[in-house]
Motif scaffolding. Structure first.
Motif, PDB file in Angstrom:
ATOM      1  N   ARG A  27      53.529  42.778  25.285  1.00  0.00           N
ATOM      2  CA  ARG A  27      52.234  42.923  25.968  1.00  0.00           C
ATOM      3  C   ARG A  27      51.359  43.953  25.260  1.00  0.00           C
ATOM      4  O   ARG A  27      50.145  43.828  25.200  1.00  0.00           O
ATOM      5  N   ARG A  84      62.276  55.012  33.120  1.00  0.00           N
ATOM      6  CA  ARG A  84      61.363  53.925  32.731  1.00  0.00           C
ATOM      7  C   ARG A  84      61.938  53.069  31.608  1.00  0.00           C
ATOM      8  O   ARG A  84      61.632  51.900  31.478  1.00  0.00           O
ATOM      9  N   HIS A 190      44.717  56.868  28.445  1.00  0.00           N
ATOM     10  CA  HIS A 190      45.635  55.747  28.683  1.00  0.00           C
ATOM     11  C   HIS A 190      47.056  56.259  28.861  1.00  0.00           C
ATOM     12  O   HIS A 190      47.725  55.969  29.856  1.00  0.00           O
TER      13      HIS A 190
END
Ligand code: HEM
Ligand SMILES: CC(C)=CCC/C(C)=C/CC/C(C)=C/COP(=O)(O)OP(=O)(O)O
Length: 302
Positions: A27, A84, A190
């Motif tokens: 992605r 994560r 970001h």
């Protein structure tokens, strides 16, 4: 141990194509390639030759994927320590380091051959330099050395619009560098929004991300300031005559949205705002580059 349990245990260890696909950070690479495509399209006032389009996107995509695979290998120990990333294929031993590196090598060779044979040498070597910038300079050194890691390392991820531009023209141009500057300025808000949410993960893995070294409040201020800077930088393509009113309106609306989240992150109390800001940043960049594309083709009447 019953056969089914043993079989299922073996099955969980045997890597599938999905594991190798995950190693490429698909992605992320898709958005990188959108920015490369926009760089290609903005470099010309006519349609892009399909060979350049296909070979350029394939080559840049292969090298970006290779860089991501090397990142998984270099980071597999710290990945295994973070909530994560602990489940990633190399971190959990599903894909071996040797097989992952072989995969990255094949991607690099095929990507470089494609760019050298069907695009041009400048694009091939600039793309290879971006691969080294991310897989070596950022991942092996900066990430573990300084809280400014992602600001400097962000240049590699910001390169694709320039790579797309050189793929079409064979030379660099100030307008392409403006597109790189936009992504370069976009990267800190970001990532730091995510880093705020994952501060304890990075502290546990002893990675000197800004929230770990300077605290969450300082990082929130940095996100807000970089977002203000991004708003200014995004005006430049219009001010230098590279884009028209469609881009000015679209980018201003997107940047107003980013400012809203950055302001709410700094001064609000909702812990969910950090990930909301991170997720919005991805939508922001994707829509911003689509707006650049629409503005370009409307302005040249194609
Ligand atoms: C050094 C620069 C950058 C850093 C440190 C960074 C960091 C990250 C991190 C940590 C994630 C979460 C990944 C995960 O949890 O799987 C992420 C996700 C993402 N990043 Fe960035 N990023 C950078 C640059 C970029 C650039 C240049 C782009 C695209 C142009 C980008 C696009 C994305 C996308 C699309 C996702 C979502 C991936 C997913 O949902 O699987 N990033 N980024
Ligand atoms: C040829 C070319 C354009 C190369 C650039 C390729 C590339 C994959 C850039 C990605 C930027 C990114 C997501 C960095 C995160 O790394 P991280 O290690 O901080 O994230 P992680 O902790 O999720 O692994």
């Amino acid at each position: 141990m019953p056969a089914t349990a043993k079989t299922s245990q073996v099955a969980t260890q045997r890597a599938t194509w999905r594991d190798y696909y995950e190693l490429t950070k698909p992605r992320v690479v898709m958005l990188l390639l959108l920015t490369a495509l926009v760089g290609m399209c903005l470099a010309s006032d006519s349609w892009i030759a399909w060979q350049t389009l296909v070979a350029g996107i394939f080559g840049i995509g292969a090298l970006s994927s290779a860089a991501a695979v090397v990142n998984h290998v270099v980071d597999h120990r710290i990945d295994s320590q973070m909530a994560r990333t602990f489940n990633r294929p190399v971190a959990r031993g599903k894909v071996s380091v040797v097989k992952a590196l072989a995969f990255a090598f094949v991607l690099t060779v095929v990507g470089m051959a494609t760019l050298l044979l069907f695009v041009n040498a400048l694009t091939a070597w600039l793309t290879f330099a971006s691969l080294l910038g991310y897989a070596v300079v950022y991942t092996m050194f900066l990430k573990r050395a300084t809280p400014q890691n992602i600001v400097i390392g962000g240049l590699a991820g910001a390169a694709p619009p320039l790579l797309g531009w050189t793929a079409v023209t064979g030379e660099m141009h100030s307008h392409a560098l403006l597109l790189v500057l936009i992504i370069f300025t976009w990267t800190p808000p970001h990532f730091w929004a995510l880093a705020i949410h994952r501060e304890k993960d990075y502290a546990k893995a002893e990675i000197p991300m800004l929230p770990v070294t300077h605290g969450v409040s300082f990082t929130k201020t940095s996100v807000l300031l970089y977002t203000v800077l991004l708003c200014v930088i995004c005006l430049l393509p219009y001010l230098v005559g590279m884009t028209g009113i469609i881009y000015l309106v679209g980018s201003s609306l997107l940047n107003a949205g980013f400012l809203y989240y950055a302001w709410k992150l700094k001064f609000g109390k909702d812990p969910k705002t950090a990930m909301q800001t991170f997720k919005f940043s991805i939508v922001h960049l994707m829509v911003l580059f689509v707006v650049l594309l629409v503005d370009h083709y409307v302005s040249i009447g194609l």
